[in-house]
Write an enzyme that holds these catalytic residues in place. Structure first.
Site, PDB file in Angstrom:
ATOM      1  N   GLY A  46      26.602 -46.278  14.182  1.00 48.88           N
ATOM      2  CA  GLY A  46      28.005 -46.674  14.149  1.00 48.88           C
ATOM      3  C   GLY A  46      28.744 -46.309  12.877  1.00 48.88           C
ATOM      4  N   GLU A 102      28.628 -49.313   6.395  1.00 48.59           N
ATOM      5  CA  GLU A 102      28.461 -49.840   7.758  1.00 48.59           C
ATOM      6  C   GLU A 102      29.799 -49.861   8.476  1.00 48.59           C
ATOM      7  OE1 GLU A 102      26.740 -50.503  10.104  1.00 48.59           O
ATOM      8  OE2 GLU A 102      25.036 -51.804   9.752  1.00 48.59           O
ATOM      9  N   ASP A 103      29.752 -49.734   9.798  1.00 48.35           N
ATOM     10  CA  ASP A 103      30.987 -49.876  10.569  1.00 48.35           C
ATOM     11  C   ASP A 103      31.390 -51.342  10.687  1.00 48.35           C
ATOM     12  OD1 ASP A 103      28.723 -50.296  12.120  1.00 48.35           O
ATOM     13  OD2 ASP A 103      29.598 -49.514  13.956  1.00 48.35           O
ATOM     14  N   ASP A 106      28.448 -58.214  11.578  1.00 49.18           N
ATOM     15  CA  ASP A 106      28.668 -59.192  12.637  1.00 49.18           C
ATOM     16  C   ASP A 106      27.844 -60.449  12.278  1.00 49.18           C
ATOM     17  OD1 ASP A 106      28.915 -60.368  15.192  1.00 49.18           O
ATOM     18  OD2 ASP A 106      28.910 -58.443  16.183  1.00 49.18           O
ATOM     19  N   LYS A 134      33.421 -59.364  10.687  1.00 51.41           N
ATOM     20  CA  LYS A 134      33.722 -60.354  11.735  1.00 51.41           C
ATOM     21  C   LYS A 134      33.086 -61.674  11.298  1.00 51.41           C
ATOM     22  CE  LYS A 134      33.481 -58.791  16.280  1.00 51.41           C
ATOM     23  NZ  LYS A 134      32.725 -58.595  17.542  1.00 51.41           N
ATOM     24  N   PHE A 155      35.489 -58.253  21.282  1.00 50.65           N
ATOM     25  CA  PHE A 155      34.578 -57.146  21.581  1.00 50.65           C
ATOM     26  C   PHE A 155      35.315 -55.841  21.278  1.00 50.65           C
ATOM     27  CE2 PHE A 155      31.529 -55.493  25.152  1.00 50.65           C
ATOM     28  CZ  PHE A 155      31.155 -54.445  24.323  1.00 50.65           C
ATOM     29  N   VAL A 156      34.962 -55.232  20.153  1.00 54.05           N
ATOM     30  CA  VAL A 156      35.691 -54.038  19.703  1.00 54.05           C
ATOM     31  C   VAL A 156      34.868 -52.769  19.923  1.00 54.05           C
ATOM     32  CG1 VAL A 156      37.231 -55.144  18.046  1.00 54.05           C
ATOM     33  CG2 VAL A 156      34.912 -54.549  17.321  1.00 54.05           C
ATOM     34  N   ASP A 162      30.378 -48.498  19.658  1.00 55.55           N
ATOM     35  CA  ASP A 162      30.232 -47.987  21.021  1.00 55.55           C
ATOM     36  C   ASP A 162      30.565 -49.008  22.090  1.00 55.55           C
ATOM     37  OD1 ASP A 162      27.721 -49.421  20.329  1.00 55.55           O
ATOM     38  OD2 ASP A 162      27.122 -48.787  22.339  1.00 55.55           O
TER      39      ASP A 162
END
Ligand code: PRP
Length: 187
Positions: A46, A102-103, A106, A134, A155-156, A162
């Site tokens: 990601g 990192e993307d 979470d 997040k 939910f992105v 992805d």
């Protein structure tokens, strides 16, 4: 796979906003590592688009490397609480300034595990840059030194993130409309 336009609830962060923020992050990081001697580590998969764009915005001399970790079992979305290295770095990070790219952070378990593992290799410094944070989902208390955007618990997908492996290529971050989206296995 459905067309993304059919499952897109909203564009959360559009392309110009993403790129403007990445430029700011690049300037900030460049100022913090004026002598260069920096190694960016992209966590696959990601983190790839963000890493590429961020690297181009960092004027301090730097190297790049990649690692892959797997923190979830196949088909599961619950965190297992630790990450397993599936592709290790090519470079020795001993004595290097390291910045993990990192993307999204979470639960925080992926970054927590990677930090624990890389610390044992004795880098000169070890910091984290995440495009998206997040915080509502956090389970592991991890330091994030550079954050692009703090986002709500939605939910992105897009820009590295992805939707069942598709649409990492989008140049924006969107929110999935879960009422309209049917995962491939259930179609
Ligand atoms: C995603 C993302 C982070 C991690 C964040 O990766 O790229 O690495 O989850 O989640 P956490 O904070 O709850 O650990 P994923 O495992 O989906 O793999 P991918 O990058 O290949 O999509």
């Amino acid at each position: 796979m459905q067309n993304y336009q059919d499952v897109l609830a909203e564009v959360l962060i559009d392309a110009p906003t993403l790129q403007a923020r990445i430029k700011e992050l690049g300037a900030q990081i460049s100022a913090h590592y004026p002598d260069g001697d920096l190694l960016l580590i992209c966590i696959l998969r990601g983190g790839v688009p963000f890493m590429v764009d961020l690297s181009r915005c960092i004027t301090a001399p730097h190297k790049i490397d990649f690692m892959a970790v797997s923190s979830y079992g196949v088909g599961k979305r619950e965190s297992s609480g630790f990450a397993r290295v599936t592709l290790d770095l090519q470079m020795d990070i001993h004595g290097q300034h390291v910045l993990l790219v990192e993307d999204i952070v979470d639960s925080g378990h992926t970054i927590a595990s990677v930090l624990d593992m890389l610390k044992t290799r004795q880098p000169k410094s070890l910091k984290v840059c995440a495009l998206l944070d997040k915080p509502e989902r956090r389970e592991a208390n991890v330091p994030i030194d550079y954050v692009g955007f703090t986002i709500p618990n939605k939910f992105v997908f897009g820009y590295g993130l992805d939707l069942d492996e598709y649409y990492r290529n989008l140049d924006f971050v969107g929110v999935v409309d879960l009422e309209k989206y049917t995962p491939p296995g259930e179609a």
